[in-house]
Design a protein around this motif. Structure first.
Motif, PDB file in Angstrom:
ATOM      1  N   ARG A   1      -4.078   7.058  -9.021  1.00 10.14           N
ATOM      2  CA  ARG A   1      -5.003   6.098  -9.001  1.00 10.14           C
ATOM      3  C   ARG A   1      -4.486   4.849  -8.065  1.00 10.14           C
ATOM      4  O   ARG A   1      -5.195   4.279  -7.304  1.00 10.14           O
ATOM      5  N   GLY A   2      -3.207   4.642  -8.208  1.00  4.17           N
ATOM      6  CA  GLY A   2      -2.679   3.569  -7.686  1.00  4.17           C
ATOM      7  C   GLY A   2      -2.354   3.638  -6.230  1.00  4.17           C
ATOM      8  O   GLY A   2      -2.056   2.522  -5.377  1.00  4.17           O
ATOM      9  N   ALA A   3      -2.347   4.761  -5.428  1.00  2.41           N
ATOM     10  CA  ALA A   3      -1.873   4.875  -4.316  1.00  2.41           C
ATOM     11  C   ALA A   3      -3.211   4.901  -3.341  1.00  2.41           C
ATOM     12  O   ALA A   3      -4.493   4.969  -3.653  1.00  2.41           O
ATOM     13  N   THR A   4      -3.103   4.304  -2.033  1.00  7.30           N
ATOM     14  CA  THR A   4      -4.249   4.198  -1.277  1.00  7.30           C
ATOM     15  C   THR A   4      -4.614   5.346  -0.473  1.00  7.30           C
ATOM     16  O   THR A   4      -5.739   5.605  -0.591  1.00  7.30           O
ATOM     17  N   ALA A   5      -3.834   6.491  -0.601  1.00 11.65           N
ATOM     18  CA  ALA A   5      -4.078   7.754  -0.155  1.00 11.65           C
ATOM     19  C   ALA A   5      -3.009   8.575  -0.585  1.00 11.65           C
ATOM     20  O   ALA A   5      -1.876   8.400  -1.082  1.00 11.65           O
ATOM     21  N   LEU A   6      -3.309   9.980  -0.914  1.00 11.84           N
ATOM     22  CA  LEU A   6      -2.623  11.100  -0.982  1.00 11.84           C
ATOM     23  C   LEU A   6      -2.337  12.123   0.031  1.00 11.84           C
ATOM     24  O   LEU A   6      -3.196  12.417   0.905  1.00 11.84           O
ATOM     25  N   LEU A   7      -1.156  12.572   0.263  1.00 10.23           N
ATOM     26  CA  LEU A   7      -0.616  13.438   1.179  1.00 10.23           C
ATOM     27  C   LEU A   7      -0.391  14.833   0.625  1.00 10.23           C
ATOM     28  O   LEU A   7       0.626  14.789  -0.305  1.00 10.23           O
ATOM     29  N   ALA A   8      -1.155  15.702   0.889  1.00  7.20           N
ATOM     30  CA  ALA A   8      -0.597  17.187   0.462  1.00  7.20           C
ATOM     31  C   ALA A   8       0.060  17.847   1.331  1.00  7.20           C
ATOM     32  O   ALA A   8      -0.779  18.251   2.353  1.00  7.20           O
ATOM     33  N   PRO A   9       1.385  18.523   1.418  1.00 10.98           N
ATOM     34  CA  PRO A   9       2.072  19.010   2.731  1.00 10.98           C
ATOM     35  C   PRO A   9       1.554  20.550   2.318  1.00 10.98           C
ATOM     36  O   PRO A   9       2.486  21.322   2.640  1.00 10.98           O
TER      37      PRO A   9
ATOM     38  N   PRO B   1       0.668  -1.270  -0.010  1.00 10.09           N
ATOM     39  CA  PRO B   1      -0.046  -0.129   0.005  1.00 10.09           C
ATOM     40  C   PRO B   1       0.640   1.247  -0.065  1.00 10.09           C
ATOM     41  O   PRO B   1       1.976   1.242   0.744  1.00 10.09           O
ATOM     42  N   THR B   2       0.491   2.200  -0.849  1.00 13.86           N
ATOM     43  CA  THR B   2       1.248   3.322  -0.807  1.00 13.86           C
ATOM     44  C   THR B   2       0.440   4.654  -0.679  1.00 13.86           C
ATOM     45  O   THR B   2      -0.635   4.701  -0.713  1.00 13.86           O
ATOM     46  N   VAL B   3       1.133   5.651   0.255  1.00 18.28           N
ATOM     47  CA  VAL B   3       0.633   7.051   0.428  1.00 18.28           C
ATOM     48  C   VAL B   3       1.759   7.828  -0.536  1.00 18.28           C
ATOM     49  O   VAL B   3       2.896   7.974  -0.362  1.00 18.28           O
ATOM     50  N   TYR B   4       1.092   8.525  -1.581  1.00 19.14           N
ATOM     51  CA  TYR B   4       1.800   9.610  -2.565  1.00 19.14           C
ATOM     52  C   TYR B   4       1.717  10.767  -2.043  1.00 19.14           C
ATOM     53  O   TYR B   4       0.747  11.416  -1.760  1.00 19.14           O
ATOM     54  N   VAL B   5       2.875  11.481  -1.893  1.00 20.98           N
ATOM     55  CA  VAL B   5       3.065  12.822  -1.450  1.00 20.98           C
ATOM     56  C   VAL B   5       2.779  13.827  -2.581  1.00 20.98           C
ATOM     57  O   VAL B   5       3.714  13.641  -3.947  1.00 20.98           O
TER      58      VAL B   5
ATOM     59  N   TRP C   1     -11.940  14.022  -7.454  1.00 22.93           N
ATOM     60  CA  TRP C   1     -11.749  12.663  -6.965  1.00 22.93           C
ATOM     61  C   TRP C   1     -10.000  12.597  -6.398  1.00 22.93           C
ATOM     62  O   TRP C   1      -9.833  11.861  -5.384  1.00 22.93           O
ATOM     63  N   ILE C   2      -9.199  13.355  -6.796  1.00 23.42           N
ATOM     64  CA  ILE C   2      -7.925  13.633  -6.221  1.00 23.42           C
ATOM     65  C   ILE C   2      -8.207  14.328  -5.046  1.00 23.42           C
ATOM     66  O   ILE C   2      -7.486  14.025  -3.969  1.00 23.42           O
ATOM     67  N   ARG C   3      -8.941  15.573  -4.919  1.00 22.21           N
ATOM     68  CA  ARG C   3      -9.268  16.270  -3.536  1.00 22.21           C
ATOM     69  C   ARG C   3      -9.654  15.262  -2.556  1.00 22.21           C
ATOM     70  O   ARG C   3      -9.148  15.218  -1.370  1.00 22.21           O
ATOM     71  N   ASP C   4     -10.738  14.526  -2.844  1.00 19.97           N
ATOM     72  CA  ASP C   4     -11.074  13.414  -1.930  1.00 19.97           C
ATOM     73  C   ASP C   4     -10.370  12.318  -1.598  1.00 19.97           C
ATOM     74  O   ASP C   4     -10.578  11.960  -0.452  1.00 19.97           O
ATOM     75  N   LYS C   5      -9.189  11.982  -2.201  1.00 21.47           N
ATOM     76  CA  LYS C   5      -8.400  11.066  -2.000  1.00 21.47           C
ATOM     77  C   LYS C   5      -7.063  11.707  -0.969  1.00 21.47           C
ATOM     78  O   LYS C   5      -6.255  11.031  -0.606  1.00 21.47           O
ATOM     79  N   THR C   6      -7.048  13.089  -0.972  1.00 22.51           N
ATOM     80  CA  THR C   6      -5.863  13.659  -0.407  1.00 22.51           C
ATOM     81  C   THR C   6      -6.170  14.146   1.189  1.00 22.51           C
ATOM     82  O   THR C   6      -7.252  14.627   1.372  1.00 22.51           O
TER      83      THR C   6
END
Length: 347
Positions: free
Chosen positions: A136-144, A116-120, A157-162
C-alpha cells in the motif's frame, strides 16, 4: 542539472536480488546507487543485520514486533547502523526513487523519509499485514516474473499496482546445446546439494554427463560421468550449454533457464510465504517445467528426464522477454523522472 539518483536496496539472502540490481544498473539511463550488505565498492555497503546464529529466514522472534514489520530485533547494532546509514544517504542525496528488493522495513523507512518507492514483489502467498502495508505504501510494485505465473489468490488491487517484468537478468548468449549433458544448479539461498544422491542419479543414467555448479557435499564414490564444478564465473553460460537443467525455483535460476530456453526439472526449496513452490507449480501447470516435490529415486530419473525434454519450447518462450532488463530500466527511469517532476514542479 544533476539528476537525483535512484536508490536500489539489495537484500543479502540469495543471489537473485543482487543479480537483478546489477543488470538494471548496467542498462539504465539514470544515476543509480545500490545499497546492501556485502556490496563492498559496488555500492553503499551496509552493516549486517543477521542474527548472531547466522540463521536468517526474514523473520524475528521478538514478541513485541508490530504486525507491519517482519524483522525488527531489539538492540541489534547491525540493524541500528544500517537504518542510520540509509536515512543519512536519503537525507544527503535526496533520491528521486527507492527500489526495494526486498525488505518491508526498508520500504517503510524510505516512505517515512518521504521517498517514492517501488517494491519488488516476489511470488508466493504474501497476504500478511507487513507485506500488505508495504504494498500500500509503495508508488508501484515490480514483479520479476510473468503475469501468468501470478498466484490466483492475489487481490486485484495488488495486480493493478504491479508491473510484471520477467527476465530481469543478464542477456543470454547463444551457445551450442549439449543434449547429453545435465546441469544441476545449487544456489546460495539454501543448503548444499546432496553429493551422494546426485552420484546415485548419475549412475542410473550412465550415458548422460552430469555436472553440478554451486556448493555440494562430496560423495564417497563419484562416478566418471559426474563433474562437481563448485562456484563458476558464468553460470548463465553453463545453463545455456546444457541439455537439461535441474534446480530450485528462485527467480534468478528460473529467468536464466527461460532465457536459455532449456528443459527444466524444478525442485522447489522451502522459502517464506511459499515463494518457490508457487512458481514451480505455475511453471508445471503451464508446461514450462516438470515440478518434482522431492529428489527422485535413482530409477525415476530416466522417466523425468524424458518428460522434461518432451515439453514444448513455446511454453517456456512465452514466459520470457528478451528485452526484460531494458524494459525494467526504462520503466524505472520513467518512474524517477515522473517523481522528480512531482516533487519539484516547474514554477
Amino acid at each position: 542539472m544533476t539528476r537525483r539518483p535512484i536508490g536500489y536496496y539489495v537484500h543479502h539472502h540469495g543471489a537473485g536480488h543482487r543479480a537483478r540490481a546489477e543488470a538494471i544498473a548496467a542498462a539504465i539511463d539514470w544515476p543509480i546507487v545500490l545499497l546492501g550488505t556485502g556490496l563492498a565498492v559496488a555500492g553503499i555497503d551496509l552493516a549486517d543485520d543477521r542474527p548472531v546464529s547466522g540463521r536468517f529466514d526474514g523473520m524475528d522472534d521478538t514478541a513485541s514486533r508490530p504486525a507491519a514489520l517482519h524483522y525488527a530485533p531489539v538492540d541489534h547494532e547491525g540493524v541500528r547502523s544500517r537504518v542510520a546509514r540509509i536515512a543519512q544517504w536519503i537525507a544527503t542525496e535526496r533520491p528521486a526513487l527507492m527500489v526495494v528488493d526486498v525488505s518491508v522495513e526498508v520500504a517503510m523507512l524510505a516512505r517515512l523519509a518521504s521517498v517514492p518507492t517501488v517494491y519488488v514483489r516476489l511470488n508466493g502467498e504474501r497476504s500478511d499485514a507487513a507485506h500488505l502495508e508495504a504494498f500500500r505504501g509503495a508508488t508501484a510494485l515490480l514483479a520479476p516474473f510473468h503475469l501468468e505465473l501470478e498466484m490466483p489468490s492475489t487481490p486485484a488491487w495488488i495486480r493493478d499496482k504491479t508491473r510484471y517484468l520477467p527476465a530481469i537478468t543478464a542477456a543470454a548468449q547463444d551457445h551450442p546445446r549439449q543434449d547429453d549433458h545435465i546441469l544441476i544448479v545449487i544456489g546460495r539461498g539454501g543448503p548444499p546439494g546432496d553429493g551422494a544422491a546426485i552420484a546415485q542419479a548419475a549412475r542410473a543414467c550412465p550415458d548422460i554427463q552430469w555436472r553440478v555448479i554451486g556448493p555440494v557435499t562430496a560423495p564417497t564414490d563419484r562416478p566418471a560421468n559426474l563433474d562437481l564444478a563448485g562456484w563458476v564465473d558464468d553460470p548463465a553460460c553453463e545453463i545455456a550449454s546444457a541439455g537439461l537443467i535441474v534446480g530450485a525455483a528462485g527467480d534468478g535460476l528460473m529467468g536464466a533457464v527461460l532465457a536459455a530456453d532449456r528443459p527444466f526439472l524444478c525442485i522447489p526449496e522451502e522459502r517464506p510465504f511459499g515463494e518457490q513452490r508457487a512458481t514451480a507449480r505455475a511453471l508445471h501447470a503451464l508446461g514450462a517445467a516438470i515440478m518434482l516435490e522431492t529428489w527422485p529415486s535413482p530409477d525415476q530419473w530416466p522417466t523425468f528426464i524424458s518428460q522434461a525434454k518432451a515439453l514444448p519450447p513455446y511454453a517456456r518462450k512465452r514466459l520470457h522477454d528478451r528485452n526484460g532488463v531494458d524494459a525494467a530500466a526504462t520503466w524505472l527511469a520513467t518512474m524517477a523522472a515522473t517523481a522528480v517532476q512531482e516533487l519539484e514542479p516547474v514554477v
